[in-house]
Design a protein around this motif. Structure first.
Motif, PDB file in Angstrom:
ATOM      1  N   SER A 329      19.972  24.515  -5.458  1.00  0.00           N
ATOM      2  CA  SER A 329      20.733  25.662  -5.164  1.00  0.00           C
ATOM      3  C   SER A 329      20.656  26.497  -3.861  1.00  0.00           C
ATOM      4  O   SER A 329      21.691  27.070  -3.218  1.00  0.00           O
ATOM      5  CB  SER A 329      20.691  26.609  -6.386  1.00  0.00           C
ATOM      6  OG  SER A 329      19.493  27.273  -6.520  1.00  0.00           O
ATOM      7  N   GLY A 330      19.327  26.396  -3.389  1.00  0.00           N
ATOM      8  CA  GLY A 330      19.035  27.213  -2.129  1.00  0.00           C
ATOM      9  C   GLY A 330      19.293  26.362  -0.929  1.00  0.00           C
ATOM     10  O   GLY A 330      18.995  26.858   0.114  1.00  0.00           O
ATOM     11  N   MET A 331      19.663  25.128  -0.853  1.00  0.00           N
ATOM     12  CA  MET A 331      19.754  24.267   0.202  1.00  0.00           C
ATOM     13  C   MET A 331      20.999  24.601   0.902  1.00  0.00           C
ATOM     14  O   MET A 331      22.104  24.645   0.532  1.00  0.00           O
ATOM     15  CB  MET A 331      19.522  22.840  -0.110  1.00  0.00           C
ATOM     16  CG  MET A 331      18.343  22.537  -0.798  1.00  0.00           C
ATOM     17  SD  MET A 331      16.884  22.593   0.403  1.00  0.00           S
ATOM     18  CE  MET A 331      16.165  23.875  -0.265  1.00  0.00           C
ATOM     19  N   THR A 332      20.740  24.873   2.348  1.00  0.00           N
ATOM     20  CA  THR A 332      22.082  24.857   3.467  1.00  0.00           C
ATOM     21  C   THR A 332      22.223  23.624   4.015  1.00  0.00           C
ATOM     22  O   THR A 332      23.123  23.590   4.827  1.00  0.00           O
ATOM     23  CB  THR A 332      21.772  26.089   4.084  1.00  0.00           C
ATOM     24  OG1 THR A 332      20.429  25.880   4.838  1.00  0.00           O
ATOM     25  CG2 THR A 332      21.696  27.299   3.252  1.00  0.00           C
ATOM     26  N   GLY A 333      20.943  22.729   4.176  1.00  0.00           N
ATOM     27  CA  GLY A 333      21.317  21.692   4.991  1.00  0.00           C
ATOM     28  C   GLY A 333      21.406  20.305   4.085  1.00  0.00           C
ATOM     29  O   GLY A 333      20.931  20.198   3.026  1.00  0.00           O
ATOM     30  N   LEU A 334      22.419  19.535   4.621  1.00  0.00           N
ATOM     31  CA  LEU A 334      22.848  18.183   3.768  1.00  0.00           C
ATOM     32  C   LEU A 334      21.653  17.371   3.339  1.00  0.00           C
ATOM     33  O   LEU A 334      21.666  17.124   1.983  1.00  0.00           O
ATOM     34  CB  LEU A 334      23.947  17.556   4.248  1.00  0.00           C
ATOM     35  CG  LEU A 334      24.517  16.379   3.534  1.00  0.00           C
ATOM     36  CD1 LEU A 334      25.060  16.914   2.548  1.00  0.00           C
ATOM     37  CD2 LEU A 334      25.649  15.734   4.565  1.00  0.00           C
ATOM     38  N   THR A 335      20.812  16.979   4.109  1.00  0.00           N
ATOM     39  CA  THR A 335      19.802  16.064   3.881  1.00  0.00           C
ATOM     40  C   THR A 335      18.811  16.428   2.660  1.00  0.00           C
ATOM     41  O   THR A 335      18.706  15.809   1.780  1.00  0.00           O
ATOM     42  CB  THR A 335      18.997  15.648   5.188  1.00  0.00           C
ATOM     43  OG1 THR A 335      19.734  15.291   6.115  1.00  0.00           O
ATOM     44  CG2 THR A 335      17.865  14.572   5.036  1.00  0.00           C
ATOM     45  N   LEU A 336      18.050  17.584   3.079  1.00  0.00           N
ATOM     46  CA  LEU A 336      17.254  18.115   1.832  1.00  0.00           C
ATOM     47  C   LEU A 336      18.266  18.555   0.536  1.00  0.00           C
ATOM     48  O   LEU A 336      17.597  18.185  -0.715  1.00  0.00           O
ATOM     49  CB  LEU A 336      16.810  19.376   2.349  1.00  0.00           C
ATOM     50  CG  LEU A 336      15.318  19.166   2.877  1.00  0.00           C
ATOM     51  CD1 LEU A 336      14.796  20.546   3.549  1.00  0.00           C
ATOM     52  CD2 LEU A 336      14.453  18.544   2.021  1.00  0.00           C
ATOM     53  N   GLY A 337      19.306  18.823   0.767  1.00  0.00           N
ATOM     54  CA  GLY A 337      20.428  19.005  -0.380  1.00  0.00           C
ATOM     55  C   GLY A 337      20.397  17.933  -1.355  1.00  0.00           C
ATOM     56  O   GLY A 337      20.507  17.840  -2.146  1.00  0.00           O
ATOM     57  N   ILE A 338      20.670  16.709  -0.658  1.00  0.00           N
ATOM     58  CA  ILE A 338      20.950  15.605  -1.220  1.00  0.00           C
ATOM     59  C   ILE A 338      19.658  14.943  -2.085  1.00  0.00           C
ATOM     60  O   ILE A 338      19.665  14.463  -3.108  1.00  0.00           O
ATOM     61  CB  ILE A 338      21.450  14.264  -0.472  1.00  0.00           C
ATOM     62  CG1 ILE A 338      22.953  14.766   0.319  1.00  0.00           C
ATOM     63  CG2 ILE A 338      21.746  13.146  -0.854  1.00  0.00           C
ATOM     64  CD1 ILE A 338      23.966  14.830  -0.676  1.00  0.00           C
ATOM     65  N   VAL A 339      18.603  15.172  -1.188  1.00  0.00           N
ATOM     66  CA  VAL A 339      17.139  14.932  -1.728  1.00  0.00           C
ATOM     67  C   VAL A 339      16.959  15.572  -3.150  1.00  0.00           C
ATOM     68  O   VAL A 339      16.586  14.947  -4.317  1.00  0.00           O
ATOM     69  CB  VAL A 339      16.168  15.112  -0.863  1.00  0.00           C
ATOM     70  CG1 VAL A 339      14.797  15.192  -1.441  1.00  0.00           C
ATOM     71  CG2 VAL A 339      16.109  14.318   0.317  1.00  0.00           C
ATOM     72  N   PHE A 340      17.247  16.936  -3.273  1.00  0.00           N
ATOM     73  CA  PHE A 340      17.075  17.691  -4.375  1.00  0.00           C
ATOM     74  C   PHE A 340      18.018  17.286  -5.590  1.00  0.00           C
ATOM     75  O   PHE A 340      17.861  17.446  -6.724  1.00  0.00           O
ATOM     76  CB  PHE A 340      17.129  19.042  -4.150  1.00  0.00           C
ATOM     77  CG  PHE A 340      15.622  19.807  -3.608  1.00  0.00           C
ATOM     78  CD1 PHE A 340      14.510  19.307  -4.064  1.00  0.00           C
ATOM     79  CD2 PHE A 340      15.655  19.973  -2.137  1.00  0.00           C
ATOM     80  CE1 PHE A 340      13.255  19.522  -3.667  1.00  0.00           C
ATOM     81  CE2 PHE A 340      14.352  20.359  -1.589  1.00  0.00           C
ATOM     82  CZ  PHE A 340      13.268  20.283  -2.131  1.00  0.00           C
ATOM     83  N   LEU A 341      19.175  17.001  -5.067  1.00  0.00           N
ATOM     84  CA  LEU A 341      20.382  16.711  -5.898  1.00  0.00           C
ATOM     85  C   LEU A 341      20.135  15.271  -6.664  1.00  0.00           C
ATOM     86  O   LEU A 341      20.162  15.129  -7.791  1.00  0.00           O
ATOM     87  CB  LEU A 341      21.606  16.696  -5.170  1.00  0.00           C
ATOM     88  CG  LEU A 341      23.107  16.443  -6.062  1.00  0.00           C
ATOM     89  CD1 LEU A 341      23.047  17.381  -7.279  1.00  0.00           C
ATOM     90  CD2 LEU A 341      24.125  16.099  -5.180  1.00  0.00           C
ATOM     91  N   VAL A 342      19.519  14.062  -5.892  1.00  0.00           N
ATOM     92  CA  VAL A 342      19.321  13.032  -6.414  1.00  0.00           C
ATOM     93  C   VAL A 342      18.009  13.277  -7.510  1.00  0.00           C
ATOM     94  O   VAL A 342      18.113  12.636  -8.591  1.00  0.00           O
ATOM     95  CB  VAL A 342      18.760  12.059  -5.305  1.00  0.00           C
ATOM     96  CG1 VAL A 342      18.026  10.716  -6.033  1.00  0.00           C
ATOM     97  CG2 VAL A 342      19.813  11.528  -4.476  1.00  0.00           C
ATOM     98  N   GLY A 343      17.061  14.063  -7.108  1.00  0.00           N
ATOM     99  CA  GLY A 343      16.251  14.523  -8.199  1.00  0.00           C
ATOM    100  C   GLY A 343      16.723  14.864  -9.383  1.00  0.00           C
ATOM    101  O   GLY A 343      15.929  14.541 -10.172  1.00  0.00           O
TER     102      GLY A 343
END
Length: 466
Positions: A329-343
């Protein structure tokens, strides 16, 4: 019912095995129910245009589709305990096919909403699927069997995003007008569900030892006295309501997050609609293996630590799920956002599998009732979370529109997108904290020493167990 006749392995290609055949048939039935339940979703723009739905009518149709499932799941669990899964699934498929077919003939928004309400009842198929696999498989493998059948069935909710447009394209190729393709597609889905009901009746069996009706006649299936074990006794068990909350925190949150994720990815990371939709679809398809992992590790922890071990794994994976969503929810960058979304996607589906590695051991004389209550928790969680996200987003968007209405349409749309992203982001964070809280609460699930010993004794009598 003889526990020694239950399958101790999940050999998927052993079609001579009654439990394996049942596993496949119930998984396919569940897939078709989910496919039909969410089959109208890819066609909603066509439905809105064809029937002239207002935004309120559109949202109402979504809400009733989920709400109807809550009551159906509560009822079907009790019916399974009384009549057995074979008859219950047969009638659910046959009767559930009727509103799926009828939605292809609707002419008014009210008719559409009523059909969606009754279509939602086939979401109760999840309860029968879990009940049927629970009584076909032994304690060493029941969590894996439950999780796999449910996960593969859930694929129907994602596969329709690809399957329904393909069915519509095939319909159009036969000369049907493109504007009517959604109607024929739903009719076809309903007919398939109806036919599956016939298959279920003739090719499955209630238990490894026979059907409920036959076992009752032989006196081999003892029905509990009303004052001993009943739906009411399941309602009074605090552990059932903790699992209700747990399933709201996993399956309920999965439905809500993925239902809002398309717009969130577009508004937050500036993705194209097609790209965002494909990402969400790929996460839904993780059900092929992720939910199975939850049941598998639930069984493994059960081997190491007994029934308490199953609860410990459930709490751990649920806590990680909440952490993943809060971080995303706190991610603004796509790469890290996808990592946590996959998690999040991986752990939320594992938590669902882990939940139903615990359910069969709460009360083996009321598995249907308990499965119904816990399953309903998922839909209640989705309903409440959706209301929270909708209200936060609506208020933020209205404020943004009012503040930027003099700056032109582009500025208004940009401000509206930012406001929606921020509101949903804070909503996801709140949901994540709720999930972590639920993980802590789940540790309150306890089993008696007698229950632990009974399961341990049954496990020792399983020669194939390793």
């Amino acid at each position: 019912m003889n526990s020694n006749s239950k399958s101790t392995t999940l050999q998927l290609l052993n079609f001579k095995s009654l439990p394996i055949r049942t596993f496949w048939i119930t998984s396919v039935a569940f897939f078709l129910c989910f496919f039909a339940w969410f089959g109208i979703v890819p066609f909603m723009p066509d439905v809105v245009r064809d029937l002239g739905l207002t935004p309120d009518q559109k949202w109402n149709s979504i809400i009733v589709a989920v709400s109807g499932t809550v009551f159906a799941r509560l009822l079907i669990g009790k019916l399974c305990d009384k009549f057995g899964p074979r008859i219950c699934y047969t009638w659910l498929l046959i009767l559930g096919a009727i509103p799926v077919i009828l939605i292809g003939f609707v002419q008014t928004p009210m008719q559409f909403i009523v059909c969606r309400l009754f279509i939602g009842f086939i979401g109760a198929s999840f309860v029968i699927t879990q009940f049927h696999t629970s009584i076909m498989f032994a304690p060493n493998i029941v969590g894996t069997a439950n999780a796999t059948s449910a996960g593969w069935g859930n694929l129907g909710g994602g596969a329709n995003r690809l399957g329904m447009p393909l069915i519509a394209a095939a319909v159009v190729s036969f000369g049907i007008a493109e504007t009517d393709a959604w109607r024929y597609s739903m009719i076809i889905a309903g007919v398939v569900c109806f036919l599956m009901g016939i298959v279920y009746f003739f090719f499955t069996q209630d238990t490894p030892d026979g059907n409920y009706k036959e076992l009752k006649a032989k006196g081999e299936l003892l029905q509990p006295k009303k004052d001993e074990v009943s739906f009411l006794s399941a309602v009074k068990d605090y552990r059932v309501w903790i699992l209700f909350l747990v399933y709201a925190a996993c399956f309920g949150m999965e439905l809500t997050v993925y239902g809002t994720m398309d717009d969130y990815l577009q508004n937050t990371f500036n993705l194209e609609r097609v790209t965002a939709g494909n990402l969400v679809l790929s996460f839904a398809l993780m059900n092929i293996f992720a939910r199975t992992l939850g049941g598998f590790f639930g069984d493994k922890f059960g081997k190491l630590k007994g029934l308490r071990g199953r609860v410990l794994f459930l709490a751990i994976i649920l806590g990680i799920e909440g952490l993943m969503l809060s971080l995303f929810s706190g991610m603004t960058g796509l790469t890290l956002g996808i990592v946590f979304l996959v998690g999040f996607s991986l752990t939320v589906q594992m938590a669902e599998g882990a939940t139903f590695s615990v359910v069969p051991f709460i009360n083996n004389k009321a598995i249907g009732s308990i499965s119904g209550i816990v399953g309903a928790g998922g839909n209640v969680g989705a309903f409440v979370a959706a209301l929270v996200l909708k209200s936060k987003s609506a208020i933020a968007e209205k404020t943004a529109i009012a503040a930027n209405q003099d700056l032109g349409q582009e500025a208004v749309e940009a401000a509206q997108a930012i406001a929606s992203s921020q509101a949903v982001s804070s909503g996801y964070f709140i949901i994540g904290i709720f999930v972590v809280f639920t993980a802590v609460v789940s540790l309150a699930i306890k089993f008696s020493t007698e229950d632990e010993k009974a399961v341990a004794k049954e496990m020792k009598n399983i020669p194939a167990y390793s």
